[in-house]
Design a protein around this motif. Structure first.
Motif, mmCIF file in Angstrom:
data_model
loop_
_atom_site.group_PDB
_atom_site.id
_atom_site.type_symbol
_atom_site.label_atom_id
_atom_site.label_comp_id
_atom_site.label_asym_id
_atom_site.label_seq_id
_atom_site.Cartn_x
_atom_site.Cartn_y
_atom_site.Cartn_z
ATOM 1 N N HIS A 1 0.834 -1.210 0.000
ATOM 2 C CA HIS A 1 0.000 0.000 0.000
ATOM 3 C C HIS A 1 0.867 1.258 0.000
ATOM 4 O O HIS A 1 0.623 2.185 -0.774
ATOM 5 C CB HIS A 1 -0.931 -0.013 1.214
ATOM 6 C CG HIS A 1 -1.779 1.203 1.348
ATOM 7 N ND1 HIS A 1 -2.848 1.436 0.542
ATOM 8 C CD2 HIS A 1 -1.694 2.258 2.206
ATOM 9 C CE1 HIS A 1 -3.404 2.599 0.880
ATOM 10 N NE2 HIS A 1 -2.713 3.097 1.893
ATOM 11 N N VAL A 2 1.876 1.281 0.848
ATOM 12 C CA VAL A 2 2.779 2.434 0.924
ATOM 13 C C VAL A 2 3.556 2.587 -0.386
ATOM 14 O O VAL A 2 3.710 3.692 -0.902
ATOM 15 C CB VAL A 2 3.738 2.304 2.125
ATOM 16 C CG1 VAL A 2 4.841 3.347 2.069
ATOM 17 C CG2 VAL A 2 2.959 2.405 3.433
ATOM 18 N N ALA A 3 4.005 1.476 -0.946
ATOM 19 C CA ALA A 3 4.746 1.515 -2.205
ATOM 20 C C ALA A 3 3.870 2.050 -3.342
ATOM 21 O O ALA A 3 4.322 2.809 -4.190
ATOM 22 C CB ALA A 3 5.281 0.138 -2.557
ATOM 23 N N LYS B 1 1.415 4.155 -3.055
ATOM 24 C CA LYS B 1 1.221 5.598 -2.858
ATOM 25 C C LYS B 1 2.398 6.399 -3.402
ATOM 26 O O LYS B 1 2.230 7.514 -3.863
ATOM 27 C CB LYS B 1 1.042 5.923 -1.372
ATOM 28 C CG LYS B 1 -0.331 5.664 -0.863
ATOM 29 C CD LYS B 1 -0.441 6.168 0.564
ATOM 30 C CE LYS B 1 -1.858 6.216 1.009
ATOM 31 N NZ LYS B 1 -1.990 6.762 2.352
ATOM 32 N N LYS B 2 3.589 5.817 -3.335
ATOM 33 C CA LYS B 2 4.794 6.518 -3.789
ATOM 34 C C LYS B 2 4.873 6.573 -5.303
ATOM 35 O O LYS B 2 5.606 7.375 -5.852
ATOM 36 C CB LYS B 2 6.037 5.873 -3.212
ATOM 37 C CG LYS B 2 6.180 6.112 -1.724
ATOM 38 C CD LYS B 2 7.474 5.579 -1.212
ATOM 39 C CE LYS B 2 7.600 5.903 0.282
ATOM 40 N NZ LYS B 2 8.860 5.466 0.822
ATOM 41 N N LEU B 3 4.130 5.706 -5.986
ATOM 42 C CA LEU B 3 4.138 5.683 -7.460
ATOM 43 C C LEU B 3 3.235 6.703 -7.970
ATOM 44 O O LEU B 3 2.888 7.543 -8.297
ATOM 45 C CB LEU B 3 3.722 4.314 -7.990
ATOM 46 C CG LEU B 3 4.637 3.165 -7.597
ATOM 47 C CD1 LEU B 3 4.047 1.858 -8.125
ATOM 48 C CD2 LEU B 3 6.023 3.326 -8.183
#
Length: 68
Positions: free
Chosen positions: A62-64, A66-68
Motif C-alpha cells: 500500500h505504501v509503495a 502511494k509513492k508511485l
C-alpha cells in the motif's frame, strides 16, 4: 494481545523490508515472537506470525503504491 500484534508488526515491517523469501520472513517473525513470548503455544505463534506477515506485506504494498 493487540499490543503483541503491534509490537510484532513493527518488527515484521523491518524484516519485510529486507530482501528475503516469504517463508524465511515468517520464520524470522516466529523466532522474534518465541524470544519475546516464550509461553505462547506453537500453533498460536505460527498463526500470529502468518497474520503479521500478511498484514505487513499488504501495508508495504500500500505504501509503495502511494509513492508511485
Amino acid at each position: 494481545m493487540a499490543l503483541v500484534g503491534f509490537a510484532a508488526l513493527g518488527a515484521a515491517l523491518g524484516i519485510l523490508l529486507a530482501p528475503r523469501r516469504g517463508k524465511e520472513t515468517r520464520e524470522n517473525i516466529k523466532d522474534f515472537l518465541k524470544s519475546h513470548y516464550p509461553a505462547m503455544r506453537t500453533r498460536r505463534l505460527e498463526a500470529l506470525a502468518d497474520e503479521i506477515a500478511d498484514e505487513a506485506k499488504a501495508e508495504v504494498a500500500h505504501v509503495a503504491a502511494k509513492k508511485l
